[in-house]
Design an enzyme around this catalytic site. Structure first.
Site, PDB file in Angstrom:
ATOM      1  N   SER A 152       0.842  -1.201   0.000  1.00  0.00           N
ATOM      2  CA  SER A 152       0.000   0.000   0.000  1.00  0.00           C
ATOM      3  C   SER A 152       0.881   1.256   0.000  1.00  0.00           C
ATOM      4  O   SER A 152       2.099   1.176   0.223  1.00  0.00           O
ATOM      5  CB  SER A 152      -0.867  -0.045   1.277  1.00  0.00           C
ATOM      6  OG  SER A 152      -1.575   1.143   1.490  1.00  0.00           O
ATOM      7  N   GLY A 153       0.268   2.388  -0.264  1.00  0.00           N
ATOM      8  CA  GLY A 153       0.858   3.706  -0.027  1.00  0.00           C
ATOM      9  C   GLY A 153       2.263   3.925  -0.572  1.00  0.00           C
ATOM     10  O   GLY A 153       2.549   3.660  -1.748  1.00  0.00           O
ATOM     11  N   ASP A 180       6.112 -10.422   8.581  1.00  0.00           N
ATOM     12  CA  ASP A 180       5.801  -9.417   9.606  1.00  0.00           C
ATOM     13  C   ASP A 180       7.137  -8.830  10.041  1.00  0.00           C
ATOM     14  O   ASP A 180       7.969  -9.536  10.628  1.00  0.00           O
ATOM     15  CB  ASP A 180       5.096 -10.095  10.791  1.00  0.00           C
ATOM     16  CG  ASP A 180       4.752  -9.121  11.902  1.00  0.00           C
ATOM     17  OD1 ASP A 180       5.272  -7.979  11.909  1.00  0.00           O
ATOM     18  OD2 ASP A 180       3.954  -9.505  12.790  1.00  0.00           O
ATOM     19  N   TYR A 214       3.244   6.303  18.480  1.00  0.00           N
ATOM     20  CA  TYR A 214       3.701   6.489  17.087  1.00  0.00           C
ATOM     21  C   TYR A 214       4.786   7.560  17.033  1.00  0.00           C
ATOM     22  O   TYR A 214       5.841   7.377  16.409  1.00  0.00           O
ATOM     23  CB  TYR A 214       2.502   6.882  16.225  1.00  0.00           C
ATOM     24  CG  TYR A 214       2.825   7.092  14.766  1.00  0.00           C
ATOM     25  CD1 TYR A 214       2.906   6.015  13.882  1.00  0.00           C
ATOM     26  CD2 TYR A 214       3.033   8.373  14.252  1.00  0.00           C
ATOM     27  CE1 TYR A 214       3.195   6.210  12.532  1.00  0.00           C
ATOM     28  CE2 TYR A 214       3.325   8.574  12.913  1.00  0.00           C
ATOM     29  CZ  TYR A 214       3.397   7.489  12.059  1.00  0.00           C
ATOM     30  OH  TYR A 214       3.689   7.683  10.719  1.00  0.00           O
ATOM     31  N   THR A 262      -2.646   8.935   1.817  1.00  0.00           N
ATOM     32  CA  THR A 262      -2.609   7.474   1.660  1.00  0.00           C
ATOM     33  C   THR A 262      -3.640   6.860   2.600  1.00  0.00           C
ATOM     34  O   THR A 262      -4.215   7.544   3.463  1.00  0.00           O
ATOM     35  CB  THR A 262      -1.221   6.883   1.993  1.00  0.00           C
ATOM     36  OG1 THR A 262      -0.961   7.088   3.382  1.00  0.00           O
ATOM     37  CG2 THR A 262      -0.115   7.498   1.167  1.00  0.00           C
TER      38      THR A 262
HETATM   39  P1  NAD Z   1      -0.034   2.383   4.439  1.00  0.00           P
HETATM   40  O1  NAD Z   1      -0.829   1.971   5.608  1.00  0.00           O
HETATM   41  O2  NAD Z   1      -0.711   2.834   3.185  1.00  0.00           O
HETATM   42  O3  NAD Z   1       1.002   1.215   4.049  1.00  0.00           O
HETATM   43  C1  NAD Z   1       1.763   0.540   5.020  1.00  0.00           C
HETATM   44  C2  NAD Z   1       2.032  -0.883   4.566  1.00  0.00           C
HETATM   45  O4  NAD Z   1       2.824  -1.531   5.583  1.00  0.00           O
HETATM   46  C3  NAD Z   1       0.757  -1.724   4.402  1.00  0.00           C
HETATM   47  O5  NAD Z   1       0.768  -2.399   3.154  1.00  0.00           O
HETATM   48  C4  NAD Z   1       0.817  -2.710   5.567  1.00  0.00           C
HETATM   49  O6  NAD Z   1       0.229  -3.971   5.286  1.00  0.00           O
HETATM   50  C5  NAD Z   1       2.318  -2.828   5.788  1.00  0.00           C
HETATM   51  N1  NAD Z   1       2.623  -3.293   7.133  1.00  0.00           N
HETATM   52  C6  NAD Z   1       2.073  -2.860   8.298  1.00  0.00           C
HETATM   53  N2  NAD Z   1       2.558  -3.559   9.330  1.00  0.00           N
HETATM   54  C7  NAD Z   1       3.432  -4.460   8.806  1.00  0.00           C
HETATM   55  C8  NAD Z   1       4.250  -5.456   9.368  1.00  0.00           C
HETATM   56  N3  NAD Z   1       4.251  -5.694  10.691  1.00  0.00           N
HETATM   57  N4  NAD Z   1       5.029  -6.196   8.544  1.00  0.00           N
HETATM   58  C9  NAD Z   1       5.025  -5.981   7.202  1.00  0.00           C
HETATM   59  N5  NAD Z   1       4.264  -5.047   6.620  1.00  0.00           N
HETATM   60  C10 NAD Z   1       3.478  -4.293   7.412  1.00  0.00           C
HETATM   61  O7  NAD Z   1       0.941   3.524   4.984  1.00  0.00           O
HETATM   62  P2  NAD Z   1       1.867   4.597   4.248  1.00  0.00           P
HETATM   63  O8  NAD Z   1       1.204   5.920   4.358  1.00  0.00           O
HETATM   64  O9  NAD Z   1       2.333   4.106   2.938  1.00  0.00           O
HETATM   65  O10 NAD Z   1       3.060   4.606   5.311  1.00  0.00           O
HETATM   66  C11 NAD Z   1       4.330   4.075   5.039  1.00  0.00           C
HETATM   67  C12 NAD Z   1       5.285   4.625   6.072  1.00  0.00           C
HETATM   68  O11 NAD Z   1       5.242   6.053   6.048  1.00  0.00           O
HETATM   69  C13 NAD Z   1       4.975   4.223   7.499  1.00  0.00           C
HETATM   70  O12 NAD Z   1       6.182   3.949   8.205  1.00  0.00           O
HETATM   71  C14 NAD Z   1       4.324   5.459   8.073  1.00  0.00           C
HETATM   72  O13 NAD Z   1       4.465   5.555   9.460  1.00  0.00           O
HETATM   73  C15 NAD Z   1       5.082   6.547   7.349  1.00  0.00           C
HETATM   74  N6  NAD Z   1       4.420   7.846   7.292  1.00  0.00           N
HETATM   75  C16 NAD Z   1       3.191   7.970   6.752  1.00  0.00           C
HETATM   76  C17 NAD Z   1       2.593   9.231   6.726  1.00  0.00           C
HETATM   77  C18 NAD Z   1       1.207   9.412   6.152  1.00  0.00           C
HETATM   78  O14 NAD Z   1       0.648  10.504   6.281  1.00  0.00           O
HETATM   79  N7  NAD Z   1       0.620   8.419   5.505  1.00  0.00           N
HETATM   80  C19 NAD Z   1       3.264  10.345   7.216  1.00  0.00           C
HETATM   81  C20 NAD Z   1       4.524  10.184   7.771  1.00  0.00           C
HETATM   82  C21 NAD Z   1       5.095   8.912   7.800  1.00  0.00           C
END
Ligand code: NAD
Length: 256
Positions: free
Chosen positions: A15-16, A61, A156, A191
């Site tokens: 994802s994302g 995981d 977080y 996302t």
């Molecule tokens: P998202 O939820 O769209 O994607 C995260 C992915 O990680 C998912 O596919 C999920 O299945 C996978 N995942 C979760 N736990 C897992 C595990 N234990 N083992 C393997 N895979 C796992 O999120 P995103 O927005 O793409 O976020 C990606 C990163 O960016 C994260 O570290 C998040 O903290 C960081 N981030 C996001 C934002 C935001 O606004 N979305 C802002 C700052 C930082």
């Protein structure tokens, strides 16, 4: 083709940011090892292949060390080594609020994935990159590692601070082994992670007023930044925190 001939292991490719980066790195010539706990990872790998790229999906995981070890082992077995490791998977739990109300289990799960997951990724990446003669590690932190939010998610936030500090230390420790370690700190993104949480116009406005650009970021914009850190374009950068946040961490008063 800035990653021609390179192998990139990316976590959170279901994802994302992870998905967007898998597609982007593959378009730049990298072979992709997409690691995720979710079945949607298979769709990402199919999309990479449909676009003419090479990729394999590994179900893991990241909070479980043996899963991470197996993912890196698979990458080396299939593709002969690892040049780029993007430790990007992360979680933000609904039950994560302020210091008074957040339960131990929420703190432990958040730290398990966001801190230990990243640390395990770095551990196995360093070992693989030593065998390869070098590489680039990128860890996803967040703007909340640098600025406080009055809409708290204390576990977080603390976990992302830990990502920044472990990134700095690893960068210094491994600097003379041709292994670079940098953090990518996204601003708030459009996302699944954030939009499922900010599910009303009011909640979204409460955040957007603090972003000088006045909009959420896109996963593709993080993929561009990750590409810069992964490639030789950033060859003299290590221990950095690349903040890609629409100006959020630079702001006091934002435009009307
Ligand atoms: P998202 O939820 O769209 O994607 C995260 C992915 O990680 C998912 O596919 C999920 O299945 C996978 N995942 C979760 N736990 C897992 C595990 N234990 N083992 C393997 N895979 C796992 O999120 P995103 O927005 O793409 O976020 C990606 C990163 O960016 C994260 O570290 C998040 O903290 C960081 N981030 C996001 C934002 C935001 O606004 N979305 C802002 C700052 C930082």
């Amino acid at each position: 083709m800035r990653l021609q001939g390179r192998v990139a292991l990316i976590t959170g490719t279901g994802s994302g940011i992870g998905r967007a980066t898998a597609l982007r790195f593959a378009a730049e010539g990298a072979r992709i090892v997409g690691v995720d706990i979710a079945p949607s990872n298979e769709e990402t790998v199919d999309a990479v292949r449909a676009a003419g790229g090479e990729a394999i999906a590994v179900r893991a995981d990241v909070a479980v060390e043996s899963d991470v070890a197996a993912a890196f082992g698979r990458a080396e077995a299939e593709y002969g080594g690892i040049d780029v490791a993007f430790n990007n998977a992360g979680i933000m739990l609904d039950a994560d609020t302020d210091a008074i109300a957040t339960a131990d289990e929420t703190i432990d799960r958040t730290f398990g994935v966001n801190v230990k997951g990243v640390l395990y990724g770095c551990r196995y990446a360093v070992e693989a990159m030593r065998r390869r003669g070098g590489g680039s590690i990128i860890n996803t932190a967040s703007f909340v590692a640098s600025v406080g939010a009055a809409t708290p998610q204390i576990a977080y936030t603390a976990s992302k601070g830990a990502v920044l500090s472990l990134t700095r230390e690893l960068a210094v420790v491994h600097a003379r082994e041709n292994i670079r370690v940098n953090a990518l700190s996204p601003g708030p993104l459009r996302t699944e992670m954030l939009m499922s949480f900010l599910d009303t116009p009011e909640k979204r406005h409460r955040r957007l007023v603090h972003v000088p650009m006045g909009r959420f970021g896109e996963a593709d914009e993080m993929a561009s930044a990750a590409l810069f850190l992964a490639s030789d374009d950033s060859s003299y950068m290590t221990g950095a925190n690349l903040q890609v946040d629409g100006g959020l961490t630079a702001a006091y008063v934002t435009p009307e």
